[in-house]
Design a protein around this motif. Sequence first.
Motif, short mmCIF file in Angstrom:
data_model
loop_
_atom_site.label_atom_id
_atom_site.label_comp_id
_atom_site.label_asym_id
_atom_site.label_seq_id
_atom_site.Cartn_x
_atom_site.Cartn_y
_atom_site.Cartn_z
N THR A 193 -36.18 -9.05 0.76
CA THR A 193 -35.81 -8.26 1.93
C THR A 193 -34.32 -8.00 1.91
OG1 THR A 193 -35.32 -10.19 3.34
CG2 THR A 193 -37.64 -9.44 3.25
N ASN A 194 -33.84 -7.17 2.83
CA ASN A 194 -32.40 -6.94 2.93
C ASN A 194 -31.68 -8.16 3.48
OD1 ASN A 194 -33.15 -4.33 2.22
ND2 ASN A 194 -31.69 -3.37 3.60
N GLY A 195 -32.27 -8.80 4.49
CA GLY A 195 -31.63 -9.96 5.08
C GLY A 195 -31.47 -11.12 4.13
N SER A 196 -32.26 -11.13 3.05
CA SER A 196 -32.16 -12.18 2.02
C SER A 196 -31.71 -11.61 0.69
CB SER A 196 -33.51 -12.88 1.86
OG SER A 196 -34.52 -11.97 1.46
N ALA A 197 -31.03 -10.48 0.72
CA ALA A 197 -30.70 -9.75 -0.51
C ALA A 197 -29.65 -10.43 -1.37
CB ALA A 197 -30.23 -8.33 -0.15
N GLY A 198 -28.94 -11.42 -0.82
CA GLY A 198 -27.83 -12.02 -1.57
C GLY A 198 -28.22 -13.16 -2.48
N VAL A 199 -29.38 -13.77 -2.27
CA VAL A 199 -29.75 -14.97 -3.01
C VAL A 199 -29.96 -14.69 -4.49
CG1 VAL A 199 -31.43 -16.83 -3.24
CG2 VAL A 199 -30.75 -16.04 -0.97
N ILE A 200 -30.81 -13.73 -4.81
CA ILE A 200 -31.16 -13.46 -6.21
C ILE A 200 -29.97 -12.96 -7.02
CG2 ILE A 200 -32.51 -11.84 -7.64
CD1 ILE A 200 -34.88 -12.46 -5.78
N PRO A 201 -29.19 -11.96 -6.55
CA PRO A 201 -28.02 -11.58 -7.34
C PRO A 201 -27.01 -12.72 -7.51
CG PRO A 201 -28.09 -10.39 -5.25
CD PRO A 201 -29.40 -11.07 -5.40
N ALA A 202 -26.86 -13.57 -6.49
CA ALA A 202 -25.91 -14.68 -6.60
C ALA A 202 -26.33 -15.67 -7.68
CB ALA A 202 -25.77 -15.38 -5.25
N VAL A 203 -27.63 -15.98 -7.72
CA VAL A 203 -28.13 -16.95 -8.71
C VAL A 203 -28.12 -16.33 -10.11
CG1 VAL A 203 -30.12 -18.34 -9.41
CG2 VAL A 203 -29.47 -18.20 -7.00
N LEU A 204 -28.46 -15.07 -10.23
CA LEU A 204 -28.41 -14.41 -11.53
C LEU A 204 -26.97 -14.30 -12.01
CD1 LEU A 204 -29.59 -12.97 -13.93
CD2 LEU A 204 -29.94 -10.93 -12.52
N MET A 236 -37.95 -17.40 -5.33
CA MET A 236 -37.91 -16.40 -6.39
C MET A 236 -36.78 -16.70 -7.37
SD MET A 236 -38.54 -13.05 -3.95
CE MET A 236 -38.30 -11.78 -5.20
N ALA A 237 -35.60 -16.97 -6.83
CA ALA A 237 -34.42 -17.21 -7.67
C ALA A 237 -34.56 -18.52 -8.45
CB ALA A 237 -33.17 -17.24 -6.81
N ALA A 238 -35.10 -19.55 -7.80
CA ALA A 238 -35.25 -20.85 -8.46
C ALA A 238 -36.18 -20.74 -9.65
CB ALA A 238 -35.78 -21.88 -7.46
N GLY A 239 -37.32 -20.07 -9.47
CA GLY A 239 -38.25 -19.92 -10.57
C GLY A 239 -37.68 -19.10 -11.71
N ALA A 240 -37.01 -18.01 -11.37
CA ALA A 240 -36.44 -17.13 -12.39
C ALA A 240 -35.36 -17.86 -13.19
CB ALA A 240 -35.88 -15.88 -11.73
N LEU A 241 -34.50 -18.60 -12.49
CA LEU A 241 -33.45 -19.35 -13.18
C LEU A 241 -34.06 -20.40 -14.11
CD1 LEU A 241 -30.45 -20.03 -13.57
CD2 LEU A 241 -30.63 -21.57 -11.60
N THR A 242 -35.13 -21.03 -13.68
CA THR A 242 -35.76 -22.06 -14.50
C THR A 242 -36.27 -21.50 -15.82
OG1 THR A 242 -36.39 -23.29 -12.51
CG2 THR A 242 -37.59 -23.81 -14.53
N GLU A 243 -36.85 -20.29 -15.78
CA GLU A 243 -37.30 -19.72 -17.07
C GLU A 243 -36.11 -19.45 -17.98
OE1 GLU A 243 -40.61 -17.13 -17.63
OE2 GLU A 243 -39.42 -15.73 -18.84
N LEU A 244 -35.02 -18.92 -17.43
CA LEU A 244 -33.85 -18.64 -18.28
C LEU A 244 -33.25 -19.92 -18.84
CD1 LEU A 244 -31.85 -15.75 -16.57
CD2 LEU A 244 -33.69 -15.64 -18.24
N MET A 245 -33.40 -21.03 -18.12
CA MET A 245 -32.84 -22.30 -18.57
C MET A 245 -33.77 -23.02 -19.55
SD MET A 245 -29.90 -22.83 -16.80
CE MET A 245 -29.65 -24.53 -16.33
N GLY A 246 -34.89 -22.38 -19.90
CA GLY A 246 -35.79 -22.95 -20.88
C GLY A 246 -36.96 -23.71 -20.31
N GLY A 247 -37.20 -23.58 -19.02
CA GLY A 247 -38.30 -24.28 -18.39
C GLY A 247 -39.65 -23.71 -18.77
N THR A 248 -40.67 -24.54 -18.69
CA THR A 248 -42.04 -24.10 -18.96
C THR A 248 -42.56 -23.31 -17.75
OG1 THR A 248 -43.01 -26.08 -17.96
CG2 THR A 248 -42.42 -26.19 -20.31
N PRO A 249 -43.66 -22.56 -17.91
CA PRO A 249 -44.24 -21.88 -16.75
C PRO A 249 -44.54 -22.83 -15.60
CG PRO A 249 -45.19 -20.99 -18.74
CD PRO A 249 -44.34 -22.16 -19.16
#
Length: 474
Positions: free
Chosen positions: A302-313, A366-379
């Motif tokens: 959403t817009n109100g939560s738009a900062g979390v994902i770009p910040a973590v990426l 969303m951000a936590a899961g996405a970061l985990t894959e980039l860090m080498g985490g399993t599904p």
Amino acid sequence: MECISVFDMLKIGVGPSSSHTLGPWRAAERWINELNDQNLFGSVAEVKVYLYGSLSLTGKGHATDIALVMGLLGCDPETVPTETIGETIEKIKTSKKLVLGGTKEISFDFDHDIVFKKDFLPFHSNGMQFQANLDNGQSTMETYYSIGGGFVVKEGLEHSKENKATFKTFPCPIKTGEELLRYCEEKRKSISDIVLENELSLRTDTEINKELQRIWDTMLECMYLGCHTEGTLPGGLNVKRRAFNLHQKLKDSHPYSSQQEWLESIRETEVKFRQIIKWVSCFALSVNEVNAALGRVVTAPTNGSAGVIPAVLMYYLVIENHDGDFEDIKRFLLVAGEIGSIFKKGATISAAMGGCQAEIGVSSAMAAGALTELMGGTPEQVLMAAEIAMEHHLGLTCDPIGGLVQVPCIERNAMGAIKAINAAELAMDTDPNEAKVPLDKVVNTMWETAKDMNSKYKETSEGGLAVGVFLSDC
């Protein structure tokens, strides 16, 4: 089951709210198109819009009235120059004229033709009705609902078969985390690979890459703009922008002249623990300050939560992996989008339906899961990280002061981003077989919590901080 693409979850639009700004804007555009399809557009003499429930209670603070008018004008929120919106609205207020669909001038009075009604329509708390009075004396009316994240449904089509039919074309139709893991196991693929396989049934790889790059470019531009803009946010709370000063303290002396060079310069700065927390917070704050000022952002979800994902990426690109490139960005956004869609299918991403757990909680997951894959985490670890992030947002209320997406909303993005990183680290160091709560259980729990939550804590500004702090106190 509903077909939800990554590009449904991550949409470019104008702030401050996806459900109260972008949704009504898109609904107005859609209504104009339907008038044309019904050969009624040329006969329209005047229009009126009725806002219900949460759209009425917090519509002024969320610029719902402004968004509706921009939609009636036929402007596209993805491309309209945001700096011209204020001037456009003032011209309409002064002239009491509106160019409907960009082609037909009609009389329009902001105070008379947009009606705020506190009662709620049955399907969703974000209801709106568009009425066209025709030059033959007859009238026509349609009802739409903004259901969160910029998604809009028309009354009578709330359970449309259109998306369900598309869903069946997906090679890997997914509704739950359990189904997603089953595909990963059967095909021996990562979550991002499974999501990409689905997206390729809708678009070419070139189209996917182009759109994902556009989404990231918008996110980066938003962070850059927020970090380089000072002053006070509009709306009456007199909230001072903080990202500018925080950025000034953090940045080094390395010169830059573009957004990408800015990213590279941050990689050269000091990265002790305190600086990392401040950088992540700075990125998140910057996005939502732009959002609060009717700037262009990406719904995430959403817009109100738009900062979390770009910040973590951004954290991953400037702190964790200085060699991070578009392929990393692509995987991150694909995973984030899929996790968000699981929450939308199984619960909600609308604060008006579920409180802020449905916005910041989902974005953090969303951000936590996405970061985990980039860090080498399993599904399994990816979904575990998403579950951890949401678990610690359960019950979070939505109580914006003055109906503005500022307090406590802007800071919550910083908190959601930090929690996402922490959740990813916890998941990476844990055996998923030992997890007590699967993702699907927390999705269901979030929805049950949402249904139990008092309505005054669901984006109505009738409870919590919204009644404990007044505009006069600010």
